[in-house]
Design an enzyme around this catalytic site. Sequence first.
Site, PDB file in Angstrom:
ATOM      1  N   HIS A  60     -32.526  -7.777 -17.723  1.00 47.26           N
ATOM      2  CA  HIS A  60     -33.600  -7.984 -18.703  1.00 47.26           C
ATOM      3  C   HIS A  60     -33.065  -8.769 -19.893  1.00 47.26           C
ATOM      4  O   HIS A  60     -32.450  -8.216 -20.801  1.00 47.26           O
ATOM      5  CB  HIS A  60     -34.157  -6.620 -19.140  1.00 47.26           C
ATOM      6  CG  HIS A  60     -35.295  -6.692 -20.102  1.00 47.26           C
ATOM      7  ND1 HIS A  60     -36.103  -5.612 -20.392  1.00 47.26           N
ATOM      8  CD2 HIS A  60     -35.772  -7.702 -20.869  1.00 47.26           C
ATOM      9  CE1 HIS A  60     -37.016  -5.953 -21.280  1.00 47.26           C
ATOM     10  NE2 HIS A  60     -36.828  -7.224 -21.605  1.00 47.26           N
ATOM     11  N   GLU A  95     -43.134  -0.384 -23.795  1.00 48.88           N
ATOM     12  CA  GLU A  95     -42.201  -0.664 -24.903  1.00 48.88           C
ATOM     13  C   GLU A  95     -42.920  -0.197 -26.168  1.00 48.88           C
ATOM     14  O   GLU A  95     -42.538   0.800 -26.772  1.00 48.88           O
ATOM     15  CB  GLU A  95     -41.870  -2.166 -24.965  1.00 48.88           C
ATOM     16  CG  GLU A  95     -40.943  -2.554 -26.124  1.00 48.88           C
ATOM     17  CD  GLU A  95     -40.762  -4.078 -26.277  1.00 48.88           C
ATOM     18  OE1 GLU A  95     -41.596  -4.840 -25.742  1.00 48.88           O
ATOM     19  OE2 GLU A  95     -39.794  -4.489 -26.951  1.00 48.88           O
TER      20      GLU A  95
HETATM   21  N1  HPA Z   1     -40.780  -7.726 -25.677  1.00 48.28           N
HETATM   22  C1  HPA Z   1     -41.839  -8.459 -25.328  1.00 48.28           C
HETATM   23  N2  HPA Z   1     -41.795  -9.782 -25.239  1.00 48.28           N
HETATM   24  C2  HPA Z   1     -40.658 -10.397 -25.508  1.00 48.28           C
HETATM   25  C3  HPA Z   1     -39.539  -9.707 -25.906  1.00 48.28           C
HETATM   26  C4  HPA Z   1     -39.611  -8.296 -25.995  1.00 48.28           C
HETATM   27  O1  HPA Z   1     -38.635  -7.590 -26.347  1.00 48.28           O
HETATM   28  N3  HPA Z   1     -38.568 -10.626 -26.107  1.00 48.28           N
HETATM   29  C5  HPA Z   1     -39.087 -11.823 -25.834  1.00 48.28           C
HETATM   30  N4  HPA Z   1     -40.366 -11.708 -25.483  1.00 48.28           N
HETATM   31 ZN    ZN Z   2     -37.943  -8.195 -23.018  1.00 47.29          ZN
END
Ligand code: HPA
Ligand code: ZN
EC number: 3.5.4.2
Length: 331
Positions: free
Chosen positions: A14, A197
């Site tokens: 990732h 997230e």
């Molecule tokens: N989350 C979502 N989109 C993203 C991220 C992330 O951490 N980094 C780059 N694009």
């Molecule tokens: Zn990411």
Amino acid sequence: MRDFLKRLPKAELHLHIEGTLEPELMFTLANRNGVKLPYESIGAVRAAYEFDDLSSFLELYYSGMSVLKRAEDFHDLAMDYFRRAHAEGVVHVEMHFDPQAHLARGVELESVMEGLGLARREAEREFGMSTALIMAFLRDRPAEEAMRVLESAAPYWELLDAVGLDSAEVGHPPSKFAEVFQRAKMLGIPRVAHAGEEGPPEYIREALDLLDVCRIDHGVRCLEDPELVTRLREEEIVLTVCPLSNVRLKVVERMEDHPLPELVEAGLRVTLNSDDPAYFGGGMLANFQACHDAFGWSRETFIQLAGTAIESAFISERRRLELHRRLAECD
Ligand code: HPA
Ligand code: ZN
């Protein structure tokens, strides 16, 4: 411990290649391409990296990449990262890239693919490093646009190890991209998605049910839903967790509060990753070290997590065996 963590053959699943842009290279490329940056100095760029949440980061992330114009720039960006990663004991890198963020600035997919392709071959030759490519769709843009990007990427379908889904999560559920991912599946392209997230556990369920993903990027909020945790464990879904990213974007307050030990304890298939190392305070080694400092994990735990990454990487079975052998020999 640091020596051990460095020696450990780490596979990174990732990573956003645009998130590896260090301020030094940002200035070099800005000069080369005549791009005016809103910063006076390298120090000023670093000082600006204080984020309240995902969207406050994304603003700087999209503005930083304005210096990337030509194939050569994407090559230099990726090689700069591969070199650092190699020095930290990273043996395999799977990189997300964001074609829509470049198309919107008039940079064609062809330039991105040419530059990244060149760097991938160079990393293999110079460092014996394997790499994979994940074409990500921006979830805060219309699904129709993502579909057009997928179709226009036809010359490169063979080169894509997966498609992914990133950018601002809340308000943009996976269901919005069901058709796009269905099309990718029809084309035989594997699928991953950021979910859980900042978004709720429901987004993780949708990513599994509607996008048919083989991995969840982040996924830390699954712990709010015990039934989902059971499902993730039973279906052996891999979570690509990014501890320093979660602290910097305030998904958790401090490393000590991170749910990683709980995720591991719950029997989930967890991996450690850096996400956007130039913005979040370090690469793979820094993330592994931060886990050691915060959780006091043993060598066995790190070997287990590194093994999970190798198990679920987009690599040939021959390469997988080789990396497992290197992991077994690492002590
Ligand atoms: N989350 C979502 N989109 C993203 C991220 C992330 O951490 N980094 C780059 N694009
Ligand atoms: Zn990411």
